[in-house]
Enzyme design. Structure first.
Site, PDB file in Angstrom:
ATOM      1  N   HIS A 197       2.197   3.308  -8.937  1.00 46.40           N
ATOM      2  CA  HIS A 197       2.119   2.121  -9.330  1.00 46.40           C
ATOM      3  C   HIS A 197       3.211   1.619 -10.174  1.00 46.40           C
ATOM      4  O   HIS A 197       3.358   0.485  -9.969  1.00 46.40           O
ATOM      5  CB  HIS A 197       0.707   1.849 -10.027  1.00 46.40           C
ATOM      6  CG  HIS A 197      -0.414   2.311  -9.341  1.00 46.40           C
ATOM      7  ND1 HIS A 197      -0.671   1.785  -8.105  1.00 46.40           N
ATOM      8  CD2 HIS A 197      -1.572   2.993  -9.622  1.00 46.40           C
ATOM      9  CE1 HIS A 197      -1.688   2.313  -7.629  1.00 46.40           C
ATOM     10  NE2 HIS A 197      -2.416   3.045  -8.505  1.00 46.40           N
ATOM     11  N   ASP A 220       0.776  -1.267  -0.054  1.00 44.67           N
ATOM     12  CA  ASP A 220      -0.138  -0.016  -0.015  1.00 44.67           C
ATOM     13  C   ASP A 220       0.877   1.363  -0.080  1.00 44.67           C
ATOM     14  O   ASP A 220       1.997   1.155   0.537  1.00 44.67           O
ATOM     15  CB  ASP A 220      -0.815   0.047   1.279  1.00 44.67           C
ATOM     16  CG  ASP A 220      -2.310   0.738   0.957  1.00 44.67           C
ATOM     17  OD1 ASP A 220      -2.350   1.365  -0.166  1.00 44.67           O
ATOM     18  OD2 ASP A 220      -2.457   1.217   2.242  1.00 44.67           O
ATOM     19  N   LEU A 249      10.898 -20.302  -5.708  1.00 43.05           N
ATOM     20  CA  LEU A 249       9.898 -19.539  -4.710  1.00 43.05           C
ATOM     21  C   LEU A 249       8.422 -19.656  -5.574  1.00 43.05           C
ATOM     22  O   LEU A 249       8.499 -19.519  -6.781  1.00 43.05           O
ATOM     23  CB  LEU A 249      10.041 -18.099  -4.313  1.00 43.05           C
ATOM     24  CG  LEU A 249       9.181 -17.008  -3.944  1.00 43.05           C
ATOM     25  CD1 LEU A 249       9.402 -17.214  -2.401  1.00 43.05           C
ATOM     26  CD2 LEU A 249       9.621 -15.708  -4.355  1.00 43.05           C
TER      27      LEU A 249
HETATM   28  C1  IPE Z   1      -5.432  -2.652  -0.049  1.00 42.46           C
HETATM   29  O1  IPE Z   1      -4.982  -1.342  -0.185  1.00 42.46           O
HETATM   30  C2  IPE Z   1      -5.440  -3.264  -1.420  1.00 42.46           C
HETATM   31  C3  IPE Z   1      -4.169  -3.492  -2.172  1.00 42.46           C
HETATM   32  C4  IPE Z   1      -2.994  -3.135  -1.617  1.00 42.46           C
HETATM   33  C5  IPE Z   1      -4.221  -4.322  -3.347  1.00 42.46           C
HETATM   34  P1  IPE Z   1      -6.278  -0.356  -0.438  1.00 42.46           P
HETATM   35  O2  IPE Z   1      -5.803   1.014  -0.471  1.00 42.46           O
HETATM   36  O3  IPE Z   1      -7.167  -0.629  -1.393  1.00 42.46           O
HETATM   37  O4  IPE Z   1      -6.918  -0.489   1.157  1.00 42.46           O
HETATM   38  P2  IPE Z   1      -7.926   0.696   1.926  1.00 42.46           P
HETATM   39  O5  IPE Z   1      -8.934   1.166   0.987  1.00 42.46           O
HETATM   40  O6  IPE Z   1      -6.763   1.872   2.589  1.00 42.46           O
HETATM   41  O7  IPE Z   1      -8.261  -0.096   3.096  1.00 42.46           O
HETATM   42  C1  IPE Z   2      -1.649   0.175  -3.442  1.00 41.90           C
HETATM   43  O1  IPE Z   2      -1.568   1.328  -3.468  1.00 41.90           O
HETATM   44  C2  IPE Z   2      -2.032  -0.586  -4.741  1.00 41.90           C
HETATM   45  C3  IPE Z   2      -3.113  -0.802  -5.085  1.00 41.90           C
HETATM   46  C4  IPE Z   2      -4.136  -0.843  -4.293  1.00 41.90           C
HETATM   47  C5  IPE Z   2      -3.537  -1.128  -6.484  1.00 41.90           C
HETATM   48  P1  IPE Z   2      -2.619   2.712  -3.252  1.00 41.90           P
HETATM   49  O2  IPE Z   2      -3.080   3.046  -4.710  1.00 41.90           O
HETATM   50  O3  IPE Z   2      -3.868   2.010  -2.405  1.00 41.90           O
HETATM   51  O4  IPE Z   2      -1.834   3.879  -2.603  1.00 41.90           O
HETATM   52  P2  IPE Z   2      -2.255   5.044  -1.656  1.00 41.90           P
HETATM   53  O5  IPE Z   2      -2.984   4.071  -0.568  1.00 41.90           O
HETATM   54  O6  IPE Z   2      -3.565   5.604  -2.442  1.00 41.90           O
HETATM   55  O7  IPE Z   2      -1.355   5.768  -1.323  1.00 41.90           O
HETATM   56 MG    MG Z   3      -4.073   2.317  -0.490  1.00 43.13          MG
END
Ligand code: IPE
Ligand code: IPE
Ligand code: MG
Length: 224
Positions: A29, A12, A124
């Protein structure tokens, strides 16, 4: 000394990483994909880690703006095609978990191709969670059990999940302390580590320091 056989990571913080630099979220990303390669390579070279499960796209992430979702789908396809040789070079078996039926046919084909190409790799297993949500996984598992007339017990339920192996160590980057519908059953006795580091900045050094802390944790599993 604990060594995780199964490491799971909620990757995240990509969007915030980009925004803090004045960049579009999608740039985060792209950078995050590079971290995936570094961490996977590290785990592949680690003699005891057998499985690395990475949360890449949740069943809830479809709620995001259409453009971001489309970008993620394109990035995934481009990345998988490119990563195939990296997996092979590192003896990594690639496996996608989640409900793939919602993805486009070409993306599903690419996923299958990379899974087949790496089928015999033994260093792995990297399972990439795509359109994955624990609740959805559990519902699909129960449907499968009913279709097969399985006995209803814990062993059969675990076996029917996308990933049966219990998670030993679960890390979430990005500072939030929640599971966001990830590995709810498999992580029943996992050790949880939360780091404020945003995923694109997460390094093998930080992973190594978490592994060192994990080594000394007393895991009791309800016993004494
Ligand atoms: C969790 O992150 C999902 C992934 C890392 C793929 P999110 O950014 O979607 O989670 P929330 O919305 O903060 O809980
Ligand atoms: C996690 O990073 C990746 C996905 C959920 C695809 P985020 O896109 O949720 O990044 P933040 O949490 O908004 O910074
Ligand atoms: Mg996120």
């Amino acid at each position: 000394m604990n060594i995780p056989r199964h490491l799971a990571i909620i990757m995240d913080g990509n969007g915030r990483w980009a925004q803090s630099r004045g960049l579009a979220r999608v740039k985060g990303h792209e950078r995050g994909a590079e971290t995936v390669r570094d961490i996977t390579t590290f785990c592949a070279n680690h003699s005891r880690i057998e499985r690395l499960t990475l949360y890449a796209f949740s069943t809830e992430n479809w709620k995001r703006p259409k453009l971001e979702v489309e970008f993620l789908m394109k990035l995934l396809e481009r990345w998988l095609k490119n990563e195939r040789d990296v997996y092979l070079a590192n003896d990594v078996r690639f496996e996608a978990i989640g409900d793939l039926s919602r993805f486009s046919d070409p993306l599903q084909r690419t996923i299958r191709e990379v899974e087949e190409a790496t089928l015999t790799c033994k260093g792995l297993t990297q399972s990439l969670a795509l359109n994955y949500g624990s609740r959805d996984e559990i519902v699909r598992a129960i449907r499968r059990m009913i279709a097969q007339a399985d006995p209803i017990d814990e062993a059969h339920l675990l076996r029917a999940l996308d990933v049966s192996m219990e998670v030993d160590l679960l890390i979430r980057t990005g500072g939030d302390q929640r599971l966001s519908n990830f590995m709810l059953l498999q992580a029943a006795y996992a050790e949880l580590f939360f780091t404020p580091t945003l995923w694109p900045d997460f390094s093998t050094d930080e992973l190594q320091s978490i592994l060192t802390t994990f080594e000394r944790v007393e895991r009791r599993f309800g016993g004494l």
